[in-house]
Write an enzyme that holds these catalytic residues in place. Structure first.
Site, PDB file in Angstrom:
ATOM      1  N   ASP A  13     -11.019  -7.268  -3.442  1.00 41.18           N
ATOM      2  CA  ASP A  13     -10.536  -5.982  -3.943  1.00 41.18           C
ATOM      3  C   ASP A  13     -10.374  -5.983  -5.451  1.00 41.18           C
ATOM      4  OD1 ASP A  13     -10.253  -5.829  -1.160  1.00 41.18           O
ATOM      5  OD2 ASP A  13      -8.574  -4.447  -1.320  1.00 41.18           O
ATOM      6  N   ARG A  93       7.028  -7.835  -5.530  1.00 42.00           N
ATOM      7  CA  ARG A  93       6.348  -6.811  -6.324  1.00 42.00           C
ATOM      8  C   ARG A  93       7.037  -6.507  -7.656  1.00 42.00           C
ATOM      9  NH1 ARG A  93       2.488  -8.710  -3.901  1.00 42.00           N
ATOM     10  NH2 ARG A  93       1.457  -7.533  -2.242  1.00 42.00           N
ATOM     11  N   ASP A 122       3.117  -0.954  -1.351  1.00 47.43           N
ATOM     12  CA  ASP A 122       2.993  -1.712  -2.590  1.00 47.43           C
ATOM     13  C   ASP A 122       2.655  -0.847  -3.795  1.00 47.43           C
ATOM     14  OD1 ASP A 122       3.737  -4.137  -1.594  1.00 47.43           O
ATOM     15  OD2 ASP A 122       1.704  -4.831  -1.173  1.00 47.43           O
ATOM     16  N   SER A 174      -5.326  -8.764   7.397  1.00 51.31           N
ATOM     17  CA  SER A 174      -5.096  -9.059   5.987  1.00 51.31           C
ATOM     18  C   SER A 174      -3.792  -9.839   5.833  1.00 51.31           C
ATOM     19  CB  SER A 174      -5.038  -7.768   5.167  1.00 51.31           C
ATOM     20  OG  SER A 174      -3.911  -6.999   5.539  1.00 51.31           O
TER      21      SER A 174
END
Length: 398
Positions: A13, A93, A122, A174
């Site tokens: 990604d 994060r 996220d 994932s």
């Protein structure tokens, strides 16, 4: 050309995003790789960033900061989202976003970018944190802007632009990892009736295959913060890593839940948080001796609000800071040790002590003769507390 800092992992990604920002948007891209204990080769990511066209690339070790300034505050608050989730991704994060914003300031970049999709939490966590730290920062979120819609599109784009793609077999789900946990979602896990595939877990052994012998461990706290394991003091990241290995070897810390995402949808998430689970139980044990009932109960009423703020991305908000100040203030007496047994997926508290801050008084609670408590005092206590119940019962019967 305008400069951009990209949160870069080296995966498919973010590698495609790097090339897309250069080719489609005309940015000079600085790649920022945050090491929060994900266990990947961050230097390899830096090399790949340069090979894919970054003008600058660097990795930053955030492991100690992540644990000391984000994980430990959550441990002091006993933070759990929707009864199960120990907030592993949610806590990572904001520290990554802080690093991104600081990198943008150092390099004179006008914008930052990330690889979060438009469906998840996220994107909110990254961007709320960034705006709180720099209200004028510009954010580019490719998954909300480009025409690509899935992995196949990304693979085609990568092949077209000669971006190396890992040749390892694709996992049917994932993952996201840091020093506190690993999360698994998507793919085969999107059906909430389907069990996680065999061999999916990386930090914990299957409980059935865990040792037949239990293991005892002693965790020490000072002011609600973990400081030592089995008498050995160590840094925050070292301590969490030790707890991960201890608990993981006994299959501790697995959670499978359907949670409510901030954007409004339900999502099935599978998590393993071995060290965090062990520390959560140990912290509760020391608190049971040292924390007065009313502050403890008040904190427990506020904890779901705190956990929801962290989950939803409001780490740098004034309300989370205010709640943290309260949580930390009442933790000052939470100093002592907890002794726990680890056995086939279970954490069992078997002892707790605090020579300097314990509120437990044997002379008061003993069932034996003597002691300092006069049992006849309870008569008036009960009658006063029953007064409204008796009056209400009389009114109801009349």
């Amino acid at each position: 050309m305008s400069r951009m800092v990209l949160a870069y992992s080296g995966g498919l990604d973010t590698s495609v995003i790097l090339k897309w920002l250069i080719e489609e948007r005309g940015y000079e891209v600085i790649c920022y790789t945050a090491d929060v204990g994900q266990g990947e080769d961050v230097e390899a990511a830096v090399t790949k960033a340069y090979d894919t066209g970054a003008v600058e690339a660097f990795a930053e070790d955030l492991r100690e900061e992540f644990v000391a300034d984000y994980v430990w505050p959550a441990i002091r608050a006993n933070a759990v989202y929707e009864n199960y989730y120990l907030l592993g991704t949610s806590l990572a994060r904001p520290v990554i976003a802080k690093g991104l914003v600081q990198a943008a300031e150092r390099y004179g970049a006008e914008a930052i970018s990330h690889g979060a999709t438009g469906k998840g939490n996220d994107q909110v966590r990254f961007e709320l944190s960034a705006y709180a730290l720099n209200p004028d920062i510009r954010i580019v979120a490719p998954w909300r802007e480009w025409s690509m819609r899935g992995r196949a599109d990304l693979v085609e784009y990568a092949e077209k632009h000669d971006i190396p793609i890992p040749v390892t077999p694709e996992k049917p789900y994932s993952t996201d990892a840091n020093l506190l946990h690993i999360s698994y979602e998507g793919g085969v896990l999107e059906d909430p009736w389907v069990a996680p595939p065999p061999g999916i877990f990386e930090m914990t052994v299957d409980p059935e295959e865990a040792p037949d012998q239990l293991q005892e461990v002693v965790i020490e706290f000072e002011g609600g913060t973990p400081v030592a394991v089995d008498g050995e003091r160590m840094s925050p990241a070292e301590l969490l890593g030790r707890c991960n290995r201890l608990a993981g070897a006994h299959g501790i810390g697995r959670v499978d839940l359907v949670e409510n995402r901030f954007v409004g949808m339900k999502n099935r998430g599978v998590y393993e948080t071995p060290g965090g689970t062990l520390l959560h139980h140990a912290h509760r044990a020391v608190e049971s001796l040292t924390l007065d009932r009313e502050p403890a109960h008040l904190r427990d009423r506020l904890m779901p609000e705190y956990a929801e703020l962290v989950y939803n991305g409001f780490w740098f908000s004034p309300e989370r800071t205010a709640l943290q100040n309260f949580m930390d203030d009442i933790q000052s007496p939470v100093t002592g040790e907890a002794r726990l047994r680890l056995y086939k997926g279970n954490v069992i508290t078997v002892g707790r002590r605090s020579p300097t801050h314990s509120l437990y008084d044997e002379e008061t609670v003993t069932f034996e003769a003597g002691g300092t408590y006069d049992q006849s005092d309870a008569t008036g206590f009960i009658r006063l507390n029953a007064l409204r119940l008796r009056l209400g019962s009389h009114r109801g019967s009349g």
